[in-house]
Design a protein around this motif. Sequence first.
Motif, PDB file in Angstrom:
ATOM      1  N   GLY A  70      50.642 -21.460  40.240  1.00  0.00           N
ATOM      2  CA  GLY A  70      50.689 -22.320  41.424  1.00  0.00           C
ATOM      3  C   GLY A  70      49.392 -23.094  41.536  1.00  0.00           C
ATOM      4  N   SER A  71      49.444 -24.177  42.299  1.00  0.00           N
ATOM      5  CA  SER A  71      48.242 -24.970  42.532  1.00  0.00           C
ATOM      6  C   SER A  71      48.043 -25.131  44.031  1.00  0.00           C
ATOM      7  CB  SER A  71      48.367 -26.343  41.859  1.00  0.00           C
ATOM      8  OG  SER A  71      47.248 -27.143  42.195  1.00  0.00           O
ATOM      9  N   ILE A  72      46.874 -24.723  44.498  1.00  0.00           N
ATOM     10  CA  ILE A  72      46.539 -24.826  45.921  1.00  0.00           C
ATOM     11  C   ILE A  72      45.444 -25.885  46.077  1.00  0.00           C
ATOM     12  CG2 ILE A  72      45.539 -23.604  47.895  1.00  0.00           C
ATOM     13  CD1 ILE A  72      46.730 -20.988  46.611  1.00  0.00           C
ATOM     14  N   THR A  79      53.536 -19.556  60.613  1.00  0.00           N
ATOM     15  CA  THR A  79      53.322 -19.983  59.226  1.00  0.00           C
ATOM     16  C   THR A  79      54.113 -19.098  58.264  1.00  0.00           C
ATOM     17  OG1 THR A  79      51.154 -20.884  59.713  1.00  0.00           O
ATOM     18  CG2 THR A  79      51.580 -20.290  57.423  1.00  0.00           C
ATOM     19  N   HIS A  80      54.054 -17.786  58.493  1.00  0.00           N
ATOM     20  CA  HIS A  80      54.802 -16.886  57.602  1.00  0.00           C
ATOM     21  C   HIS A  80      56.303 -17.140  57.704  1.00  0.00           C
ATOM     22  CE1 HIS A  80      50.970 -15.029  56.844  1.00  0.00           C
ATOM     23  NE2 HIS A  80      51.529 -14.339  55.885  1.00  0.00           N
ATOM     24  N   GLN A  81      56.766 -17.421  58.930  1.00  0.00           N
ATOM     25  CA  GLN A  81      58.201 -17.707  59.093  1.00  0.00           C
ATOM     26  C   GLN A  81      58.606 -18.994  58.372  1.00  0.00           C
ATOM     27  OE1 GLN A  81      58.801 -17.728  63.340  1.00  0.00           O
ATOM     28  NE2 GLN A  81      58.454 -15.519  63.476  1.00  0.00           N
ATOM     29  N   VAL A  82      57.773 -20.028  58.513  1.00  0.00           N
ATOM     30  CA  VAL A  82      58.155 -21.314  57.916  1.00  0.00           C
ATOM     31  C   VAL A  82      58.093 -21.236  56.386  1.00  0.00           C
ATOM     32  CG1 VAL A  82      55.972 -22.664  57.846  1.00  0.00           C
ATOM     33  CG2 VAL A  82      58.114 -23.788  58.383  1.00  0.00           C
ATOM     34  N   VAL A  83      57.121 -20.500  55.857  1.00  0.00           N
ATOM     35  CA  VAL A  83      57.024 -20.370  54.400  1.00  0.00           C
ATOM     36  C   VAL A  83      58.250 -19.606  53.858  1.00  0.00           C
ATOM     37  CG1 VAL A  83      55.720 -19.250  52.530  1.00  0.00           C
ATOM     38  CG2 VAL A  83      54.526 -20.641  54.227  1.00  0.00           C
ATOM     39  N   GLU A  84      58.659 -18.583  54.591  1.00  0.00           N
ATOM     40  CA  GLU A  84      59.862 -17.821  54.195  1.00  0.00           C
ATOM     41  C   GLU A  84      61.087 -18.742  54.179  1.00  0.00           C
ATOM     42  OE1 GLU A  84      61.773 -14.098  56.294  1.00  0.00           O
ATOM     43  OE2 GLU A  84      59.613 -13.839  56.041  1.00  0.00           O
ATOM     44  N   GLN A  85      61.180 -19.588  55.219  1.00  0.00           N
ATOM     45  CA  GLN A  85      62.303 -20.528  55.318  1.00  0.00           C
ATOM     46  C   GLN A  85      62.281 -21.534  54.162  1.00  0.00           C
ATOM     47  OE1 GLN A  85      64.825 -20.272  57.692  1.00  0.00           O
ATOM     48  NE2 GLN A  85      65.751 -21.701  56.237  1.00  0.00           N
ATOM     49  N   ILE A 129      57.786 -22.257  45.516  1.00  0.00           N
ATOM     50  CA  ILE A 129      56.677 -23.082  46.038  1.00  0.00           C
ATOM     51  C   ILE A 129      55.619 -23.115  44.933  1.00  0.00           C
ATOM     52  CG2 ILE A 129      54.881 -23.378  47.800  1.00  0.00           C
ATOM     53  CD1 ILE A 129      56.714 -21.824  49.764  1.00  0.00           C
ATOM     54  N   ASP A 130      55.490 -24.277  44.278  1.00  0.00           N
ATOM     55  CA  ASP A 130      54.561 -24.399  43.152  1.00  0.00           C
ATOM     56  C   ASP A 130      53.226 -25.011  43.557  1.00  0.00           C
ATOM     57  OD1 ASP A 130      56.545 -23.643  41.055  1.00  0.00           O
ATOM     58  OD2 ASP A 130      57.556 -25.434  41.808  1.00  0.00           O
ATOM     59  N   ILE A 131      53.274 -25.844  44.608  1.00  0.00           N
ATOM     60  CA  ILE A 131      52.071 -26.583  45.025  1.00  0.00           C
ATOM     61  C   ILE A 131      51.932 -26.417  46.535  1.00  0.00           C
ATOM     62  CG2 ILE A 131      51.022 -28.889  45.205  1.00  0.00           C
ATOM     63  CD1 ILE A 131      53.229 -29.625  42.918  1.00  0.00           C
ATOM     64  N   LEU A 132      50.745 -26.051  46.975  1.00  0.00           N
ATOM     65  CA  LEU A 132      50.468 -25.964  48.413  1.00  0.00           C
ATOM     66  C   LEU A 132      49.303 -26.890  48.728  1.00  0.00           C
ATOM     67  CD1 LEU A 132      50.450 -24.728  51.311  1.00  0.00           C
ATOM     68  CD2 LEU A 132      48.949 -22.930  50.393  1.00  0.00           C
ATOM     69  N   VAL A 133      49.518 -27.832  49.642  1.00  0.00           N
ATOM     70  CA  VAL A 133      48.426 -28.709  50.086  1.00  0.00           C
ATOM     71  C   VAL A 133      48.118 -28.412  51.549  1.00  0.00           C
ATOM     72  CG1 VAL A 133      47.546 -31.062  50.265  1.00  0.00           C
ATOM     73  CG2 VAL A 133      49.235 -30.510  48.497  1.00  0.00           C
ATOM     74  N   ASN A 134      46.954 -27.825  51.790  1.00  0.00           N
ATOM     75  CA  ASN A 134      46.516 -27.535  53.157  1.00  0.00           C
ATOM     76  C   ASN A 134      45.835 -28.778  53.706  1.00  0.00           C
ATOM     77  OD1 ASN A 134      47.302 -24.748  53.534  1.00  0.00           O
ATOM     78  ND2 ASN A 134      45.854 -24.304  51.881  1.00  0.00           N
ATOM     79  N   ASN A 135      46.647 -29.623  54.338  1.00  0.00           N
ATOM     80  CA  ASN A 135      46.173 -30.939  54.766  1.00  0.00           C
ATOM     81  C   ASN A 135      45.999 -31.079  56.275  1.00  0.00           C
ATOM     82  OD1 ASN A 135      45.995 -34.064  54.483  1.00  0.00           O
ATOM     83  ND2 ASN A 135      47.739 -33.740  55.865  1.00  0.00           N
ATOM     84  N   ALA A 136      46.741 -30.298  57.074  1.00  0.00           N
ATOM     85  CA  ALA A 136      46.695 -30.457  58.538  1.00  0.00           C
ATOM     86  C   ALA A 136      45.257 -30.349  59.023  1.00  0.00           C
ATOM     87  CB  ALA A 136      47.548 -29.387  59.213  1.00  0.00           C
ATOM     88  N   GLY A 137      44.873 -31.258  59.905  1.00  0.00           N
ATOM     89  CA  GLY A 137      43.505 -31.212  60.409  1.00  0.00           C
ATOM     90  C   GLY A 137      43.326 -32.035  61.663  1.00  0.00           C
ATOM     91  N   HIS A 193      47.832 -17.154  52.525  1.00  0.00           N
ATOM     92  CA  HIS A 193      48.272 -15.763  52.687  1.00  0.00           C
ATOM     93  C   HIS A 193      49.783 -15.648  52.501  1.00  0.00           C
ATOM     94  CE1 HIS A 193      48.977 -11.932  54.877  1.00  0.00           C
ATOM     95  NE2 HIS A 193      47.782 -11.624  54.426  1.00  0.00           N
ATOM     96  N   ALA A 194      50.523 -16.620  53.034  1.00  0.00           N
ATOM     97  CA  ALA A 194      51.990 -16.575  52.948  1.00  0.00           C
ATOM     98  C   ALA A 194      52.512 -17.031  51.589  1.00  0.00           C
ATOM     99  CB  ALA A 194      52.585 -17.445  54.062  1.00  0.00           C
ATOM    100  N   CYS A 195      51.804 -17.950  50.932  1.00  0.00           N
ATOM    101  CA  CYS A 195      52.321 -18.540  49.674  1.00  0.00           C
ATOM    102  C   CYS A 195      51.893 -17.778  48.419  1.00  0.00           C
ATOM    103  CB  CYS A 195      51.849 -19.992  49.540  1.00  0.00           C
ATOM    104  SG  CYS A 195      52.706 -21.104  50.669  1.00  0.00           S
TER     105      CYS A 195
END
Length: 248
Positions: free
Chosen positions: A136-138, A71-77, A85-93, A124-126
């Motif tokens: 930002g909006s989470i 996750t940290h690697q992909v966010v860095e990428q 990164i202004d909006i983070l949607v934690n949708n995976a489930g 944590h990464a964003c």
Amino acid sequence: MGLLDGKVALITGAARGIGKAIALKYASEGADVAFTDLIIDENAQKTVDEIAAYGHKVKAYASNAANFEETHQVVEQIKADFGAIDILVNNAGITKDGLMLKMTEQQWDAVLAVNLKSAFNFIHACVPIMMRQKGGSIINMSSVVGVHGNAAQANYAASKAGLIALAKSIGQEMGRKGIRANAIAPGFIETAMTQALPEEVRKEWMEKIPLRRGGTPEDIADVATFLASDMSSYVSGQVIQVDGGMNM
Ligand code: NAI
């Protein structure tokens, strides 16, 4: 002018279903979209093409949201590719349902890791990126069962309740940095996840819904757009049930 013009959105698990609907809606409102899924196959590529049709930047990333390092690697990428990164949607489930007497440790651990730890990983990464941007909006994708509980879904319901408390806590901790965090609690939404349910279970759900229909992924995407946009700039720490008025 779109509600999300100039914003960069990151959505997890968005190759299909609710995540895909959110990605399409965000692009239609002017956002650039980065999304993740376990694998980026032909279907995910089709999602990329559909989002790209709105004329904004889009890129898909193969990443296991339950894995902290990945996750940290992909966010860095994504930050390197999109610049923000202004909006983070934690949708995976996922679901791995079962009555408590029959639930295995593996069922419990897998659901908690994919549904709840994933959100910790991405937040944590964003958050450092959002702090530097001063906003930002989470958005955490919870569920009505995270509010009310559900028999044979103790693992799933606990993970979804955790997503609500996580959003409320981040809202309190990060508000002074301009970061908002909210949760959406969908009811019965017509996606692959619910199509897999037996017909009698589907019928039982339908009978509980005052609006007498299952929700669509677009119903959720509309609320996710409100929470991502400046229209909700004074809304934080909330959980919005999007469930056709269901009273569980
Ligand atoms: P879905 O199963 O159609 O889509 C979920 C996506 O997440 C898939 O593309 C899948 O590959 C991806 N995914 C799974 N594990 C992953 C991982 N470890 N890392 C990255 N991606 C991963 O599900 P649906 O229905 O679109 O659900 C989306 C979210 O909404 C989930 O969190 C679900 O719990 C929640 N929800 C759904 C409801 C429904 O009625 N469909 C009701 C309430 C909440």
